[in-house]
Design a protein around this motif. Structure first.
Motif, PDB file in Angstrom:
ATOM      1  N   LEU A 213      22.765 -14.874  57.791  1.00 49.70           N
ATOM      2  CA  LEU A 213      22.061 -16.132  58.034  1.00 49.70           C
ATOM      3  C   LEU A 213      22.116 -16.525  59.508  1.00 49.70           C
ATOM      4  N   ALA A 214      23.298 -16.377  60.113  1.00 49.26           N
ATOM      5  CA  ALA A 214      23.445 -16.731  61.527  1.00 49.26           C
ATOM      6  C   ALA A 214      22.606 -15.813  62.413  1.00 49.26           C
ATOM      7  N   SER A 215      22.609 -14.513  62.107  1.00 52.06           N
ATOM      8  CA  SER A 215      21.848 -13.554  62.903  1.00 52.06           C
ATOM      9  C   SER A 215      20.348 -13.811  62.804  1.00 52.06           C
ATOM     10  N   ALA A 216      19.863 -14.022  61.569  1.00 50.19           N
ATOM     11  CA  ALA A 216      18.431 -14.262  61.387  1.00 50.19           C
ATOM     12  C   ALA A 216      18.000 -15.589  62.010  1.00 50.19           C
ATOM     13  N   THR A 217      18.864 -16.599  61.928  1.00 51.85           N
ATOM     14  CA  THR A 217      18.534 -17.905  62.505  1.00 51.85           C
ATOM     15  C   THR A 217      18.480 -17.830  64.026  1.00 51.85           C
ATOM     16  N   SER A 218      19.443 -17.148  64.620  1.00 51.27           N
ATOM     17  CA  SER A 218      19.483 -17.049  66.083  1.00 51.27           C
ATOM     18  C   SER A 218      18.276 -16.288  66.635  1.00 51.27           C
ATOM     19  N   LYS A 219      17.759 -15.323  65.874  1.00 53.05           N
ATOM     20  CA  LYS A 219      16.604 -14.544  66.313  1.00 53.05           C
ATOM     21  C   LYS A 219      15.284 -15.170  65.870  1.00 53.05           C
ATOM     22  N   GLY A 220      15.349 -16.243  65.090  1.00 50.01           N
ATOM     23  CA  GLY A 220      14.145 -16.903  64.628  1.00 50.01           C
ATOM     24  C   GLY A 220      13.370 -16.111  63.599  1.00 50.01           C
ATOM     25  N   THR A 221      14.047 -15.223  62.891  1.00 52.74           N
ATOM     26  CA  THR A 221      13.369 -14.376  61.901  1.00 52.74           C
ATOM     27  C   THR A 221      13.720 -14.752  60.465  1.00 52.74           C
ATOM     28  N   LEU A 222      14.394 -15.897  60.297  1.00 52.31           N
ATOM     29  CA  LEU A 222      14.807 -16.301  58.955  1.00 52.31           C
ATOM     30  C   LEU A 222      13.595 -16.741  58.141  1.00 52.31           C
ATOM     31  N   LYS A 223      13.275 -15.969  57.120  1.00 53.39           N
ATOM     32  CA  LYS A 223      12.153 -16.284  56.241  1.00 53.39           C
ATOM     33  C   LYS A 223      12.330 -15.542  54.932  1.00 53.39           C
ATOM     34  N   ILE A 224      11.642 -16.030  53.910  1.00 54.85           N
ATOM     35  CA  ILE A 224      11.674 -15.339  52.618  1.00 54.85           C
ATOM     36  C   ILE A 224      10.674 -14.193  52.674  1.00 54.85           C
ATOM     37  N   PRO A 225      11.109 -12.960  52.431  1.00 52.92           N
ATOM     38  CA  PRO A 225      10.178 -11.820  52.498  1.00 52.92           C
ATOM     39  C   PRO A 225       9.079 -11.942  51.452  1.00 52.92           C
ATOM     40  N   CYS A 226       7.983 -11.209  51.665  1.00 51.43           N
ATOM     41  CA  CYS A 226       6.934 -11.161  50.662  1.00 51.43           C
ATOM     42  C   CYS A 226       7.491 -10.537  49.384  1.00 51.43           C
ATOM     43  N   MET A 227       6.750 -10.705  48.304  1.00 47.32           N
ATOM     44  CA  MET A 227       7.279 -10.301  47.002  1.00 47.32           C
ATOM     45  C   MET A 227       7.638  -8.814  46.965  1.00 47.32           C
ATOM     46  N   ASP A 228       6.801  -7.958  47.552  1.00 47.96           N
ATOM     47  CA  ASP A 228       7.088  -6.517  47.546  1.00 47.96           C
ATOM     48  C   ASP A 228       8.389  -6.218  48.291  1.00 47.96           C
ATOM     49  N   ASP A 229       8.530  -6.784  49.491  1.00 45.77           N
ATOM     50  CA  ASP A 229       9.744  -6.552  50.276  1.00 45.77           C
ATOM     51  C   ASP A 229      10.967  -7.160  49.611  1.00 45.77           C
ATOM     52  N   LEU A 230      10.776  -8.316  48.979  1.00 41.88           N
ATOM     53  CA  LEU A 230      11.897  -8.968  48.305  1.00 41.88           C
ATOM     54  C   LEU A 230      12.423  -8.105  47.165  1.00 41.88           C
ATOM     55  N   LEU A 231      11.507  -7.518  46.413  1.00 37.03           N
ATOM     56  CA  LEU A 231      11.915  -6.632  45.320  1.00 37.03           C
ATOM     57  C   LEU A 231      12.617  -5.385  45.852  1.00 37.03           C
ATOM     58  N   LEU A 232      12.090  -4.822  46.935  1.00 37.08           N
ATOM     59  CA  LEU A 232      12.688  -3.614  47.501  1.00 37.08           C
ATOM     60  C   LEU A 232      14.068  -3.902  48.086  1.00 37.08           C
TER      61      LEU A 232
END
Length: 325
Positions: A213-232
């Motif tokens: 969470l800290a890494s994704a927040t600091s890079k500004g990439t924190l988001k819920i992946p699309c359904m395909d990526d989320l499943l994978l």
């Protein structure tokens, strides 16, 4: 540990078969997890680590509740080492998943698997373990294998500047993963059996979630992946947890050294899977480098296993002499 009567009635052989089978399943699971992560498009290593941490926390919490284990120990030094070990394993996994995006799966697994040989070197330095000539030679062979897999442009000069930079960056990520795993194993050796494996897995889970969470927040990439990526990503997490459970069962049924030899087959599984599903066959230099790393790891582990077996037989002979006397 089986008793002599158990080994004579065939249960010892049965445990060996079970141990080797689960070790193969663990190696296949880890290679399969890397293959599945290759198909993830937008989600990165942070999302993969976060999914693994959350699912592992859900799985391990009932076990801790059942065993009534203490999450934190009375010794401050032990708690610190457990947290450092968890952080090293988490960052190592992050490096490994990141490397898969830049280099072929087989190359990433081969470079990452060099930690098996590197552990011997660092154990000589940090834990004052004996360093034999064979260990030194195998370490040199591992280094040669890494060079063949990496194929640096100043030696081979057959890559474009873009592909060369991507390859070197991926190799550095995979090698960083190997070094992180070396640190985690060195700490695990130092701790020994002072803590149950479920405690280490729990700390891995919550530290991994916080780090991701800290890494994704600091890079500004924190988001819920699309359904395909989320499943994978969720599938990668489940496969990783099963791989860890398979390895634990394997070590319970068979000696750790022999299990480590079988776990080295992850390199072979990775090469086969990428050929079948990704239609990629490694170059001759990569193949030779992977085989050198695999051979060094297997040879070092077998040597250590034989040494431990010899020591155990000497102890048994000494104890039997005492009993007969």
């Amino acid at each position: 540990m089986g008793t002599p009567s158990q080994e004579t009635d065939g249960s010892g052989k049965c445990n060996k078969i079970i141990g080797f089978t689960f070790a193969l399943l663990a190696a296949f699971s880890w290679a399969l997890g890397g293959l599945v992560f290759k198909y993830v498009k937008d989600a990165g290593a942070d999302e993969g680590q976060l999914a693994r941490s959350i699912l592992q926390f859900i799985v391990i919490l009932p076990l801790l509740t059942y065993r009534k284990e203490k999450i934190f120990q009375d010794d401050l030094k032990t708690n610190f080492l457990v947290l450092v070990r968890a952080a090293a394993a988490i960052i190592g996994n992050w490096f490994y998943y990141s490397s898969i995006k830049f280099i072929p799966l087989g190359d990433a697994v081969s470079v990452m698997s060099s930690y098996i040989t590197l552990v011997g070197l660092f154990a000589c330095i940090c834990l004052k373990e004996s360093c034999s000539v064979i260990k030194a030679l195998l370490s040199i062979l591992t280094f040669v294998g890494l060079v063949l897999v990496a194929r640096p442009s100043f030696l081979f000069g057959n890559l474009t500047s873009e592909s060369a930079s991507n390859t070197m960056f991926g190799i550095l990520l995979a090698l960083s993963a190997a070094l992180c795993f070396v640190l985690a194993i060195i700490i695990a050796r130092f701790l020994g059996t002072r803590i149950h494996y479920s405690i280490a897995m729990l700390h891995y889970s919550w530290v991994g979630a916080v780090y991701s969470l800290a890494s994704a927040t600091s890079k500004g990439t924190l988001k819920i992946p699309c359904m395909d990526d989320l499943l994978l990503v969720s599938l990668v997490a489940v496969i990783g947890i099963f791989g860890q459970l398979f390895s634990i069962i394997a070590i319970q049924k068979e000696k750790a050294g022999q299990v480590a030899v079988v776990l080295s087959s992850e390199i072979v599984f990775a090469l086969v899977l990428q050929f079948i599903f990704l239609d990629y066959f490694p170059t001759l230099t990569s193949l030779i480098g992977s085989l050198l790393i695999l051979g060094s790891s297997v040879t070092l582990t077998l040597k250590k296993t034989c040494n431990n077996t010899s020591k155990e037989s000497v102890k048994d002979n000494d104890s039997s002499s005492v009993k007969e006397g």
